[in-house]
Design a protein around this motif. Structure first.
Motif, PDB file in Angstrom:
ATOM      1  N   UNK A 117       0.841  -1.206   0.000  1.00 56.92           N
ATOM      2  CA  UNK A 117       0.000   0.000   0.000  1.00 56.92           C
ATOM      3  C   UNK A 117       0.871   1.249   0.000  1.00 56.92           C
ATOM      4  N   UNK A 118       1.940   1.240   0.768  1.00 59.02           N
ATOM      5  CA  UNK A 118       2.863   2.377   0.773  1.00 59.02           C
ATOM      6  C   UNK A 118       3.421   2.607  -0.629  1.00 59.02           C
ATOM      7  N   UNK A 119       3.829   1.522  -1.304  1.00 56.43           N
ATOM      8  CA  UNK A 119       4.369   1.653  -2.667  1.00 56.43           C
ATOM      9  C   UNK A 119       3.289   2.154  -3.635  1.00 56.43           C
ATOM     10  N   UNK A 120       2.071   1.663  -3.490  1.00 58.35           N
ATOM     11  CA  UNK A 120       0.985   2.059  -4.381  1.00 58.35           C
ATOM     12  C   UNK A 120       0.667   3.550  -4.221  1.00 58.35           C
ATOM     13  N   UNK A 121       0.598   4.011  -2.981  1.00 60.76           N
ATOM     14  CA  UNK A 121       0.323   5.434  -2.730  1.00 60.76           C
ATOM     15  C   UNK A 121       1.467   6.290  -3.271  1.00 60.76           C
ATOM     16  N   UNK A 122       2.698   5.854  -3.061  1.00 63.48           N
ATOM     17  CA  UNK A 122       3.857   6.611  -3.555  1.00 63.48           C
ATOM     18  C   UNK A 122       3.838   6.711  -5.079  1.00 63.48           C
ATOM     19  N   UNK A 123       3.468   5.621  -5.745  1.00 68.13           N
ATOM     20  CA  UNK A 123       3.446   5.603  -7.212  1.00 68.13           C
ATOM     21  C   UNK A 123       2.402   6.582  -7.741  1.00 68.13           C
TER      22      UNK A 123
END
Length: 126
Positions: A117-123
């Motif tokens: 989720x952290x990676x998805x939000x960052x992307x």
């Protein structure tokens, strides 16, 4: 609750991600057999199961569905959507379980999919 949503994550980012996940959820919804939902409902109705045990059962169901439903998307994204669709289906089947299934799903997602989720939000923010 997920600490991903800090003040810098604006509503538009959340809206974009939610729309993408909802679209995938609609596709997966048709693939989830009633038996899987009913089995989970029975586990959630079992007052003797600890929160940890019920989260493990949810995790097993999500992983089993992720293997059974053919998809070319990232495994973590499929698991995230499946967890949310299962939550909806369980709550629709047995509305009295909403609070228990919701808290179990949040627990499962925060344990298993937090980094995704952290990676998805960052992307999306970039």
């Amino acid at each position: 609750v997920l600490a991903v949503f800090d003040p810098e994550v604006n509503e538009e980012v959340v809206r974009i991600i939610a729309a993408q996940l909802a679209e995938i959820g609609d596709q997966f919804d048709k693939e989830i057999k009633a038996r899987v939902v009913n089995d989970l409902v029975q586990h959630f109705l079992n007052e003797n199961l600890s929160g940890e045990e019920i989260t493990r059962r949810m995790s097993e169901a999500v992983e089993g569905l992720a293997r059974a439903i053919p998809s070319d998307m990232e495994q973590e994204k499929a698991m995230l959507v499946l967890a949310m669709v299962l939550t909806k289906k369980i709550a629709n089947t047995m509305p009295s379980l909403l609070q228990r299934v919701f808290s179990t799903t949040v627990n499962y997602i925060s344990q298993q999919l937090h980094n995704y989720i952290v990676r998805m939000v960052s992307a999306v923010k970039q």
